[in-house]
Design a protein around this motif. Structure first.
Motif, PDB file in Angstrom:
ATOM      1  N   ILE A 304      27.095 -37.273  -8.819  1.00 44.96           N
ATOM      2  CA  ILE A 304      25.960 -38.183  -8.974  1.00 44.96           C
ATOM      3  C   ILE A 304      24.900 -37.459  -9.797  1.00 44.96           C
ATOM      4  N   ILE A 305      24.606 -37.996 -10.978  1.00 43.49           N
ATOM      5  CA  ILE A 305      23.707 -37.320 -11.913  1.00 43.49           C
ATOM      6  C   ILE A 305      22.759 -38.353 -12.514  1.00 43.49           C
ATOM      7  N   GLY A 306      21.455 -38.074 -12.499  1.00 43.37           N
ATOM      8  CA  GLY A 306      20.497 -38.977 -13.115  1.00 43.37           C
ATOM      9  C   GLY A 306      19.109 -38.813 -12.532  1.00 43.37           C
ATOM     10  N   ASN A 307      18.199 -39.683 -12.937  1.00 43.15           N
ATOM     11  CA  ASN A 307      16.862 -39.640 -12.365  1.00 43.15           C
ATOM     12  C   ASN A 307      16.898 -40.195 -10.942  1.00 43.15           C
ATOM     13  N   VAL A 308      15.762 -40.170 -10.260  1.00 46.90           N
ATOM     14  CA  VAL A 308      15.740 -40.540  -8.842  1.00 46.90           C
ATOM     15  C   VAL A 308      16.281 -41.948  -8.621  1.00 46.90           C
ATOM     16  N   ASP A 309      15.886 -42.893  -9.435  1.00 45.32           N
ATOM     17  CA  ASP A 309      16.363 -44.271  -9.254  1.00 45.32           C
ATOM     18  C   ASP A 309      17.870 -44.364  -9.474  1.00 45.32           C
ATOM     19  N   GLU A 310      18.377 -43.660 -10.489  1.00 48.52           N
ATOM     20  CA  GLU A 310      19.816 -43.675 -10.763  1.00 48.52           C
ATOM     21  C   GLU A 310      20.594 -43.013  -9.637  1.00 48.52           C
ATOM     22  N   VAL A 311      20.041 -41.930  -9.117  1.00 47.07           N
ATOM     23  CA  VAL A 311      20.706 -41.239  -8.002  1.00 47.07           C
ATOM     24  C   VAL A 311      20.769 -42.154  -6.784  1.00 47.07           C
ATOM     25  N   ARG A 312      19.677 -42.805  -6.463  1.00 49.38           N
ATOM     26  CA  ARG A 312      19.668 -43.675  -5.277  1.00 49.38           C
ATOM     27  C   ARG A 312      20.636 -44.844  -5.433  1.00 49.38           C
ATOM     28  N   ALA A 313      20.727 -45.379  -6.626  1.00 54.08           N
ATOM     29  CA  ALA A 313      21.679 -46.474  -6.865  1.00 54.08           C
ATOM     30  C   ALA A 313      23.109 -45.985  -6.699  1.00 54.08           C
ATOM     31  N   ASP A 314      23.377 -44.773  -7.188  1.00 60.39           N
ATOM     32  CA  ASP A 314      24.721 -44.224  -7.070  1.00 60.39           C
ATOM     33  C   ASP A 314      25.062 -43.872  -5.623  1.00 60.39           C
ATOM     34  N   VAL A 315      24.096 -43.364  -4.885  1.00 60.94           N
ATOM     35  CA  VAL A 315      24.330 -43.060  -3.472  1.00 60.94           C
ATOM     36  C   VAL A 315      24.724 -44.330  -2.722  1.00 60.94           C
ATOM     37  N   LYS A 316      24.049 -45.430  -3.016  1.00 64.26           N
ATOM     38  CA  LYS A 316      24.413 -46.702  -2.386  1.00 64.26           C
ATOM     39  C   LYS A 316      25.833 -47.112  -2.765  1.00 64.26           C
ATOM     40  N   ARG A 317      26.204 -46.862  -4.023  1.00 66.81           N
ATOM     41  CA  ARG A 317      27.554 -47.200  -4.480  1.00 66.81           C
ATOM     42  C   ARG A 317      28.592 -46.390  -3.714  1.00 66.81           C
ATOM     43  N   TRP A 318      28.318 -45.106  -3.481  1.00 65.98           N
ATOM     44  CA  TRP A 318      29.234 -44.262  -2.718  1.00 65.98           C
ATOM     45  C   TRP A 318      29.302 -44.725  -1.268  1.00 65.98           C
ATOM     46  N   ALA A 319      28.161 -45.099  -0.700  1.00 72.56           N
ATOM     47  CA  ALA A 319      28.157 -45.578   0.681  1.00 72.56           C
ATOM     48  C   ALA A 319      28.941 -46.882   0.799  1.00 72.56           C
ATOM     49  N   ASP A 320      28.760 -47.775  -0.158  1.00 72.40           N
ATOM     50  CA  ASP A 320      29.493 -49.040  -0.147  1.00 72.40           C
ATOM     51  C   ASP A 320      30.998 -48.814  -0.281  1.00 72.40           C
ATOM     52  N   ALA A 321      31.370 -47.700  -0.907  1.00 66.63           N
ATOM     53  CA  ALA A 321      32.793 -47.381  -1.070  1.00 66.63           C
ATOM     54  C   ALA A 321      33.408 -46.776   0.184  1.00 66.63           C
ATOM     55  N   GLY A 322      32.576 -46.466   1.195  1.00 65.91           N
ATOM     56  CA  GLY A 322      33.106 -45.964   2.459  1.00 65.91           C
ATOM     57  C   GLY A 322      32.743 -44.533   2.794  1.00 65.91           C
ATOM     58  N   VAL A 323      31.985 -43.855   1.925  1.00 68.87           N
ATOM     59  CA  VAL A 323      31.596 -42.467   2.190  1.00 68.87           C
ATOM     60  C   VAL A 323      30.441 -42.460   3.188  1.00 68.87           C
ATOM     61  N   THR A 324      30.554 -41.623   4.229  1.00 69.53           N
ATOM     62  CA  THR A 324      29.505 -41.543   5.249  1.00 69.53           C
ATOM     63  C   THR A 324      28.647 -40.292   5.102  1.00 69.53           C
ATOM     64  N   MET A 325      29.139 -39.287   4.360  1.00 71.02           N
ATOM     65  CA  MET A 325      28.380 -38.057   4.162  1.00 71.02           C
ATOM     66  C   MET A 325      28.683 -37.482   2.790  1.00 71.02           C
ATOM     67  N   LEU A 326      27.639 -37.002   2.112  1.00 63.33           N
ATOM     68  CA  LEU A 326      27.807 -36.275   0.865  1.00 63.33           C
ATOM     69  C   LEU A 326      27.657 -34.785   1.156  1.00 63.33           C
ATOM     70  N   LEU A 327      28.648 -33.992   0.761  1.00 64.56           N
ATOM     71  CA  LEU A 327      28.576 -32.537   0.898  1.00 64.56           C
ATOM     72  C   LEU A 327      28.032 -31.971  -0.401  1.00 64.56           C
ATOM     73  N   VAL A 328      26.836 -31.404  -0.337  1.00 69.56           N
ATOM     74  CA  VAL A 328      26.151 -30.961  -1.544  1.00 69.56           C
ATOM     75  C   VAL A 328      25.889 -29.456  -1.492  1.00 69.56           C
ATOM     76  N   SER A 329      25.880 -28.834  -2.650  1.00 69.59           N
ATOM     77  CA  SER A 329      25.497 -27.428  -2.786  1.00 69.59           C
ATOM     78  C   SER A 329      24.081 -27.366  -3.338  1.00 69.59           C
ATOM     79  N   CYS A 330      23.294 -26.424  -2.846  1.00 67.77           N
ATOM     80  CA  CYS A 330      21.894 -26.295  -3.270  1.00 67.77           C
ATOM     81  C   CYS A 330      21.595 -24.850  -3.648  1.00 67.77           C
ATOM     82  N   ARG A 331      20.799 -24.678  -4.691  1.00 69.75           N
ATOM     83  CA  ARG A 331      20.504 -23.330  -5.177  1.00 69.75           C
ATOM     84  C   ARG A 331      19.373 -22.669  -4.399  1.00 69.75           C
ATOM     85  N   ASP A 332      18.421 -23.468  -3.878  1.00 64.16           N
ATOM     86  CA  ASP A 332      17.294 -22.905  -3.135  1.00 64.16           C
ATOM     87  C   ASP A 332      16.686 -23.998  -2.251  1.00 64.16           C
TER      88      ASP A 332
END
Length: 345
Positions: A304-332
């Protein structure tokens, strides 16, 4: 949508800023923290050490390699971590691949589905603590009576009473048979290179497992945790370009040329021609050229890559597809807060 912080496995040295990452994740509403293992650091020790400073987040392995420990040993690790964390452990398991299993652990890789089924069954017997644990094998016979046996093996049950008999077991799975098995015997699926576009295909695999006699869960109480790099940026093109070498590495350099599960995943997505070319260039040492072959869509399919609005739209798309959790890596810690605001805010 829940967020899980993926710490991964260590490189040449332990990462320096993990305590601040975990503290930020707990403060910002992340649901879980995960640690992994390959052929260096293990997955359980970091969770016990760094997790001791937490109170709420779940502590998961993503993933523990089945060939690294006997099933009873893994059950001991899981019940110990579950007690120390007050019932917050998630046991994530995976078969790894033949290069690691046979090259590092010295175990046969054959029959991974059967080994997984037997392995999980024994762990559940340990955690239920209803009777001494036995198994007919053939992969993990208990008691052992094969070549070299003294014949003195005794069925046992754990001295320590597990805090929970139903510690969640999630399986890392990529192929159709493995995903179906996961839906049948596990409590969650640790999905790598998940593509919402292919959700109908994944759902078909999952539904096959849910429909089997004795299936443990249904779609309503089954978790799908997908590894997904989330990047909040106004320069989407630059971010995509920066991720292409990583995609090329996993497609072309992780696994044997004859058997690369990551390459198979992208081939199923429809990138077979690119996968073949990336592998050829990568094996020839032409890594920059291999990365150049990766099309933008091959990156954005699973991230998921984009500005805040694009990210939120994509997160909803992933949730609608059946994903319940995103495993993310963070630098700090700031990155943790940024993703929390974008995804959970």
């Amino acid at each position: 949508m829940k967020l899980g912080l993926q710490l991964g496995y260590w490189g040449a040295q332990p990462p320096a800023n993990v305590p601040e990452l975990i503290a930020a994740a707990e403060a910002e509403g992340f649901d879980a923290v995960f640690a992994a293992e390959s052929w260096g650091s293990d997955a359980f020790t970091p969770l016990a050490w760094w997790g001791s400073s937490t109170e709420r987040v779940r502590l998961g392995t993503s993933v523990v390699q089945i060939s690294a420990r006997t099933p009873t040993s893994t059950a001991m690790h899981a019940l110990t971590l579950d007690h120390l964390s007050g019932g917050r452990a998630i046991l994530g398991l995976g078969v790894s691949g033949p290069q690691v299993v046979e090259g590092w652990y010295g175990q046969p890789f054959t029959k991974p589905l059967a080994r997984t089924r037997e392995y999980v069954s024994i762990i559940r017997k340990v955690l239920s603590r209803e009777e001494p644990v036995t198994s007919d094998g053939p992969h993990f016979p208990l008691p052992y009576t094969g070549p070299g046996s003294t014949g003195l093996g005794k069925p046992l049950k754990p001295i320590t009473h597990p805090l929970r008999a139903d510690i969640p077991i999630w399986l890392g799975a990529e192929g159709p048979k493995n995903v179906a098995l996961t839906a049948e015997i596990a409590d969650g699926w640790l999905a790598i290179y998940y593509s919402p576009r292919l959700a109908p295909m994944y759902n078909e695999w999952l539904d096959e497992g849910f429909a089997r006699p004795g299936a443990r869960r249904s779609r309503e109480d089954f978790e799908v945790a997908a590894t997904c790099q989330v990047i909040v940026t106004d320069d989407r093109a630059a971010a995509i370009a920066g991720l292409k070498p990583i995609t090329a590495l996993y497609v072309g350099g992780m696994g044997a040329p004859e058997l690369n599960f990551h390459a198979q995943v992208y081939t199923r997505m429809g990138y077979g021609e690119q996968v073949e070319e990336i592998g050829r260039l990568f094996r020839a040492g032409r890594k920059d050229e291999a990365a150049a072959v990766v099309p933008d869509e091959m990156v954005t399919e699973t991230m998921i890559i984009g500005n805040v609005d694009e990210v939120r739209a994509d997160v909803k798309r992933w949730a609608d597809a059946g994903v319940t959790m995103l495993l993310v890596s963070c630098r700090d810690a700031d990155h943790v807060r940024e993703l929390s605001a974008a995804v959970l805010g």
